[in-house]
Write an enzyme that holds these catalytic residues in place. Structure first.
Site, short mmCIF file in Angstrom:
data_model
loop_
_atom_site.label_atom_id
_atom_site.label_comp_id
_atom_site.label_asym_id
_atom_site.label_seq_id
_atom_site.Cartn_x
_atom_site.Cartn_y
_atom_site.Cartn_z
NE ARG A 253 -2.97 1.14 -4.31
CZ ARG A 253 -2.58 2.25 -4.91
NH1 ARG A 253 -3.46 3.00 -5.58
NH2 ARG A 253 -1.31 2.64 -4.87
CB ALA B 272 -6.42 6.20 -8.34
CB CYS B 273 -5.86 7.25 -3.07
SG CYS B 273 -5.18 7.89 -1.54
N GLY B 274 -2.89 5.47 -2.88
CA GLY B 274 -2.14 4.53 -2.06
C GLY B 274 -2.58 4.54 -0.60
#
Length: 140
Positions: free
Chosen positions: A15, A10-12
């Site tokens: 990612r 969920a964390c850019g």
């Protein structure tokens, strides 16, 4: 190369870090640390290997940091580690472990310090910021 990422999909930043590892031609071991947190000993070792203090490895934003009173400067490293193990969302991310070192990859391009120079061409983050040129060299 054996690479492990403690990842939150969920964390850019997490990612982007994972994508840079893959851009280097490496498929890492992915540990979804919110579901499978590291042991206390492993967490402490990662923090030390990254050259951080325990307090520097705590995530404040979007966590119960304030509600748990963790901003109190009198808390010991042991107390902070206990909170991080009990509430893995407090572990800042992503931590990446390679034979070349351990880093808390914030910003995500910090991962390049501990990866071989085997990148497959250009790379841009999700927000469009270019990190690697077409030859796979870091853009300064």
């Amino acid at each position: 190369m054996n690479v492990t990422i403690y990842h939150n999909p969920a964390c850019g930043t997490s990612r982007n870090t994972l994508a840079m590892i893959r851009n280097a031609g490496i498929e890492p071991t992915i540990i979804a640390y919110l579901e499978t947190p590291p042991s206390r000993a492993d967490l402490k070792a990662m923090i030390e290997a990254a050259g951080l203090t325990v307090r520097e490895a705590i995530r404040e934003k979007g966590t119960p940091f304030e509600e748990l009173g963790l901003s109190n400067p009198a808390l010991s490293d042991d107390e902070l580690l206990d909170a991080m193990i009990k509430h893995p969302i407090l572990i800042n991310r992503p931590f990446v472990v390679t034979p070349m070192g351990t880093r808390l990859c914030r910003p995500s391009e910090v991962v390049l310090e501990i990866l071989p120079d085997t990148h497959k061409g250009s790379f841009s983050k999700e927000d469009g910021e270019a990190v690697l040129d077409p030859q796979g060299k870091r853009i300064v």
